[in-house]
Design a protein around this motif. Structure first.
Motif, short mmCIF file in Angstrom:
data_model
loop_
_atom_site.label_atom_id
_atom_site.label_comp_id
_atom_site.label_asym_id
_atom_site.label_seq_id
_atom_site.Cartn_x
_atom_site.Cartn_y
_atom_site.Cartn_z
N GLU A 24 10.27 -15.13 -42.92
CA GLU A 24 10.54 -16.45 -43.59
C GLU A 24 9.09 -16.68 -44.23
O GLU A 24 9.06 -17.31 -45.37
CB GLU A 24 11.08 -17.52 -42.62
N ILE A 25 8.26 -16.75 -43.30
CA ILE A 25 6.85 -17.11 -43.92
C ILE A 25 6.25 -16.24 -44.90
O ILE A 25 6.04 -16.73 -45.99
CB ILE A 25 5.66 -16.96 -42.82
N LYS A 26 6.58 -15.08 -44.64
CA LYS A 26 6.26 -13.92 -45.81
C LYS A 26 6.96 -14.25 -47.32
O LYS A 26 6.52 -14.39 -48.32
CB LYS A 26 6.45 -12.60 -45.42
N GLU A 27 8.30 -14.41 -47.15
CA GLU A 27 8.94 -14.60 -48.21
C GLU A 27 8.71 -15.84 -49.04
O GLU A 27 8.65 -15.90 -50.24
CB GLU A 27 10.33 -14.61 -48.00
N ALA A 102 10.17 -22.49 -41.93
CA ALA A 102 8.76 -22.01 -42.51
C ALA A 102 8.97 -22.09 -44.02
O ALA A 102 8.11 -22.04 -44.54
CB ALA A 102 8.25 -20.56 -41.69
N ASP A 103 10.26 -21.84 -44.34
CA ASP A 103 10.44 -21.83 -45.86
C ASP A 103 10.29 -23.44 -46.49
O ASP A 103 10.52 -23.34 -47.53
CB ASP A 103 11.72 -21.33 -46.14
N GLU A 104 10.29 -24.49 -45.66
CA GLU A 104 9.81 -25.75 -46.14
C GLU A 104 8.32 -25.87 -46.09
O GLU A 104 8.08 -27.10 -46.15
CB GLU A 104 10.64 -26.87 -45.58
N VAL A 105 7.40 -25.14 -45.98
CA VAL A 105 6.01 -25.49 -45.73
C VAL A 105 5.35 -25.87 -47.04
O VAL A 105 4.40 -26.48 -46.92
CB VAL A 105 5.08 -24.04 -45.46
#
Length: 321
Positions: A24-27, A102-105
């Protein structure tokens, strides 16, 4: 020039959930062209195959570093270990169980871009267990009373901080780190942003009542003297109450009860037991402060690293060659 974002993730019993978090972080970060990123994974001596998972992820991703602690030091010590290996202009901390999205960082990074020193994620609907929610509520009240946290500020494990904040936090070298206390004593320019909170993907929370109590003691004895002041005030109140009760007993004996009649034994014993218990509690609290001072004077470590793998290990080997 791109800014570097360092993700620090303390890991414990997360062999099943960690790959999803990293994906998720990578994407997400691959879509955010203004940022580069690195990931620091800190294994807090997990009894399962978490560190093997970390080593595999580090082999697959060249911008990741894995740190294996020699024993279980706790989440906040694991975070401190990760901080010392970050290079980013912004440091983001999140959990290893996938509950913190993580996709809302980008929401946290936007808060930093707007001028905040620290940005904490705030959840409208939490999916923790009842026990964990109770612990969070107690922690909320205690940090407000003992550490001076603003009432409208929500504290969570998902946050972003500027480099200077992390550098100041790393100056703390004693054995009992408490990240919330370190943040609050560094800056007041802290905001919240709304993010979602998910159901746990696998496993159960590693927080027990003992760990929560230990965490609270870390924060309130390392960063506040208010418990000692409360103990002093309580002692004064009980002393005055005891003096007034003594006067009341004399008056009652002379003017109310007939001579020779023995009364109030149960009440007297209850008062003795209660005051004795309070005295022991206050002595124990003072001993807690003294003991932690003694441990700090003996340079007890925040953490001990057994092994480092991934990007930082490769850089060190290249430097040695």
């Amino acid at each position: 020039m791109k800014k570097l974002v360092s993700f620090v993730i303390p890991c414990y019993r997360s062999e099943a959930t960690l790959p999803g978090v990293i994906k998720e972080i990578k994407e997400k970060m691959d879509r955010m062209e203004e940022y580069d990123y690195e990931v620091i994974l800190v294994n807090d001596c997990s009894p399962d195959e978490t560190f093997d998972t970390i080593k595999r992820l580090c082999r697959e991703n060249k911008n990741m570093t894995g740190i294996d602690l020699a024993r279980n030091f706790g989440q906040h010590s694991a975070l401190m270990a990760g901080f010392h290996h970050t290079k980013g202009d912004i440091v983001v901390c999140l959990d290893d169980d996938g509950q913190t999205p993580a996709d809302e960082v980008d929401r946290l990074l936007e808060g930093i871009k707007k001028g905040a020193d620290v940005v904490y994620a705030q959840y409208s609907n939490k999916h923790h267990s009842g026990f964990r929610n109770w612990g969070s509520h107690v922690n909320e009240v205690m940090t407000r009373i003992m550490l001076g946290k603003p009432k409208d500020l929500y504290i969570s494990s998902y946050f972003a901080a500027k480099r200077f904040v992390v550098d100041e936090m790393m100056r703390y070298e004693n054995a009992f780190p408490y990240v919330i206390g370190l943040v609050l004593r560094t800056t007041k320019n802290i905001i919240n942003v709304e993010v979602n909170h998910r159901e746990r993907q696998a496993g159960a929370s590693g927080y027990t009542l003992g760990k929560l109590l230990g965490l609270w003691f870390n924060g309130f004895t390392a960063f506040s003297v208010k418990p000692l002041r409360i103990a002093t005030a309580s002692g004064a109140v009980f002393a005055v109450a005891g003096f007034l009760y003594g006067i009341y007993t004399i008056i009652k004996k002379i003017f109310i009860n007939p001579p020779g009649l023995v009364t109030g034994f149960s009440a007297l014993m209850a008062m003795i037991v209660f005051i004795g218990g309070m005295l022991m509690l206050m002595v124990g609290l003072t001993g807690e402060y003294v003991g932690r001072t003694y441990i700090s004077m003996n340079n007890s470590p925040q953490y001990v690293i057994r092994e480092i793998t991934g990007a930082e290990s490769d850089e060190k080997q290249a430097g040695d060659n």
